[in-house]
Design a protein around this motif. Sequence first.
Motif, short mmCIF file in Angstrom:
data_model
loop_
_atom_site.label_atom_id
_atom_site.label_comp_id
_atom_site.label_asym_id
_atom_site.label_seq_id
_atom_site.Cartn_x
_atom_site.Cartn_y
_atom_site.Cartn_z
N VAL A 162 27.33 22.00 23.97
CA VAL A 162 26.23 22.62 23.24
C VAL A 162 26.62 24.01 22.75
CG1 VAL A 162 24.49 21.41 24.63
CG2 VAL A 162 25.17 23.74 25.27
N TYR A 163 25.86 24.49 21.79
CA TYR A 163 25.84 25.90 21.44
C TYR A 163 24.56 26.48 22.02
CZ TYR A 163 29.46 24.87 17.94
OH TYR A 163 30.61 24.49 17.30
N ALA A 164 24.65 27.69 22.59
CA ALA A 164 23.47 28.31 23.15
C ALA A 164 23.63 29.83 23.11
CB ALA A 164 23.24 27.85 24.59
N PRO A 165 22.55 30.56 22.80
CA PRO A 165 22.62 32.03 22.81
C PRO A 165 22.63 32.56 24.24
CG PRO A 165 20.38 31.32 22.39
CD PRO A 165 21.21 30.07 22.44
N GLY A 166 23.23 33.72 24.43
CA GLY A 166 23.20 34.36 25.73
C GLY A 166 24.25 33.88 26.71
N VAL A 167 25.11 32.96 26.30
CA VAL A 167 26.17 32.48 27.18
C VAL A 167 27.23 33.56 27.33
CG1 VAL A 167 28.01 30.77 27.44
CG2 VAL A 167 25.75 30.07 26.62
N MET A 172 12.59 27.41 17.54
CA MET A 172 13.73 28.30 17.73
C MET A 172 14.78 28.02 16.64
SD MET A 172 15.27 30.59 19.68
CE MET A 172 14.40 30.50 21.25
N ARG A 173 15.15 29.08 15.88
CA ARG A 173 16.21 28.93 14.89
C ARG A 173 17.44 29.69 15.38
NH1 ARG A 173 15.71 30.85 9.62
NH2 ARG A 173 16.67 29.03 8.65
N LEU A 174 18.59 29.04 15.29
CA LEU A 174 19.84 29.62 15.77
C LEU A 174 20.88 29.64 14.67
CD1 LEU A 174 20.11 27.79 19.23
CD2 LEU A 174 19.25 30.10 18.81
N ALA A 175 21.61 30.75 14.58
CA ALA A 175 22.76 30.85 13.67
C ALA A 175 24.03 30.68 14.50
CB ALA A 175 22.76 32.20 12.97
N ILE A 176 24.90 29.81 14.05
CA ILE A 176 26.14 29.48 14.77
C ILE A 176 27.33 29.79 13.88
CG2 ILE A 176 27.46 27.62 15.85
CD1 ILE A 176 24.67 26.15 16.15
N ASP A 177 28.30 30.53 14.43
CA ASP A 177 29.52 30.85 13.70
C ASP A 177 30.72 30.62 14.61
OD1 ASP A 177 28.45 32.18 11.11
OD2 ASP A 177 27.38 33.23 12.71
N GLN A 205 49.52 26.83 19.93
CA GLN A 205 49.39 28.18 20.45
C GLN A 205 48.15 28.82 19.84
OE1 GLN A 205 52.64 30.77 19.42
NE2 GLN A 205 51.59 32.62 20.13
N LEU A 206 47.30 29.40 20.69
CA LEU A 206 46.08 30.05 20.22
C LEU A 206 46.39 31.38 19.57
CD1 LEU A 206 42.98 30.45 20.12
CD2 LEU A 206 43.14 31.37 22.45
N PHE A 207 45.93 31.57 18.33
CA PHE A 207 45.98 32.86 17.66
C PHE A 207 44.65 33.59 17.80
CE2 PHE A 207 49.61 32.40 14.30
CZ PHE A 207 50.53 32.47 15.33
N ALA A 208 43.56 32.89 17.47
CA ALA A 208 42.23 33.50 17.54
C ALA A 208 41.18 32.41 17.68
CB ALA A 208 41.96 34.33 16.28
N GLN A 209 40.12 32.76 18.44
CA GLN A 209 39.01 31.83 18.61
C GLN A 209 37.75 32.63 18.92
OE1 GLN A 209 39.52 28.12 20.90
NE2 GLN A 209 37.78 28.76 22.14
N SER A 210 36.67 32.33 18.21
CA SER A 210 35.41 33.01 18.50
C SER A 210 34.25 32.06 18.26
CB SER A 210 35.25 34.25 17.61
OG SER A 210 35.19 33.89 16.24
N VAL A 211 33.24 32.21 19.12
CA VAL A 211 31.99 31.44 19.00
C VAL A 211 30.83 32.42 19.13
CG1 VAL A 211 30.56 29.61 19.98
CG2 VAL A 211 33.06 29.39 20.01
N THR A 212 29.96 32.45 18.12
CA THR A 212 28.81 33.34 18.15
C THR A 212 27.55 32.53 17.88
OG1 THR A 212 30.15 35.18 17.27
CG2 THR A 212 27.76 35.42 17.14
N VAL A 213 26.54 32.70 18.75
CA VAL A 213 25.26 32.02 18.58
C VAL A 213 24.17 33.06 18.66
CG1 VAL A 213 23.75 30.20 19.42
CG2 VAL A 213 26.23 29.96 19.69
N ARG A 214 23.36 33.16 17.59
CA ARG A 214 22.31 34.19 17.53
C ARG A 214 20.95 33.55 17.26
NH1 ARG A 214 22.48 36.56 13.05
NH2 ARG A 214 24.06 35.27 12.03
N ARG A 215 19.92 34.11 17.91
CA ARG A 215 18.55 33.71 17.60
C ARG A 215 18.11 34.40 16.32
NH1 ARG A 215 18.27 34.69 23.26
NH2 ARG A 215 17.79 32.81 24.46
N LEU A 216 17.45 33.68 15.45
CA LEU A 216 16.95 34.24 14.18
C LEU A 216 15.45 34.48 14.23
CD1 LEU A 216 18.96 32.05 11.65
CD2 LEU A 216 19.48 34.36 12.45
#
Length: 258
Positions: free
Chosen positions: A189-194, A1-6, A247-258
């Motif tokens: 952890v990082y995980a896709p589909g969360v 399984m290969r995952l891309a994390i951003d 103070q939070l301005f922006a936050q994003s977590v993306t995990v994709r299966r490759l």
Amino acid sequence: MRLAIDVHLDYAFPEPADVLLQVEAAALPDQRMDSESLVIHSDHPIRAVTGEDGIGQRCWAHAEQRLVADYHAIVSVERRSIDLKALGATPVRELPPEVIRYLLPSRYCESDRFEHFVRRQFTGLSGGALGAALVDWVRGALEYSSAATERGGGALTTFAERRGVCRDYAHLLVALARAAEIPARCVAVYAPGVQPADFHAVAELWLAGEWHLVDATGMSDASDMVRVAVGRDATDIAFMTIFGTAQLFAQSVTVRRL
């Protein structure tokens, strides 16, 4: 399984503050780093330190007015799902020294308060069969609710309210496992589909001489999780610890299966 994390973090600071970041995937035998980049926009030097149990690393940063961090990685996960029920028990007297602390209560995993409940609820079970029963019980007993993040608290609070987010599921499972004499630790952890897409917290149980990842929320599987950090509870695995206010301005977590 290969995952891309951003990952993208953008915080404002009314006063200068030190920040401990823990967002980098850990390089481990069962997860290979194919590529990785962490950029922290700061006028001050960044210092890396080793994470708990030698897994992963944290980064010290000093924030003045604004802190922006971007993390990108591609990770190959080489880990199969294991049937916990097939795993035997390890007597506590035979545990390796480094594992013993994960039998003990911690701030958010008050395992000593669950011993009577575990003895009554899971009579006759041991080892992996007991671990699997604990996972099933937590998954069935709790309702996933983001509103629970507003009140904080540990495993006892979650047990009473029967709702929580991934951190609360992990805390309760870890507390129950420790009460059942199964060493357990929390894992970022990082995980896709969360859902919602974010940093994710799961548990690891020590069975048959090894750590085994389990997600009591049911949103991820051991075969597609990428460990970031491990520890006694959420205190040790937080993606950001701020020694001041922010103070939070922006936050994003993306995990994709490759």
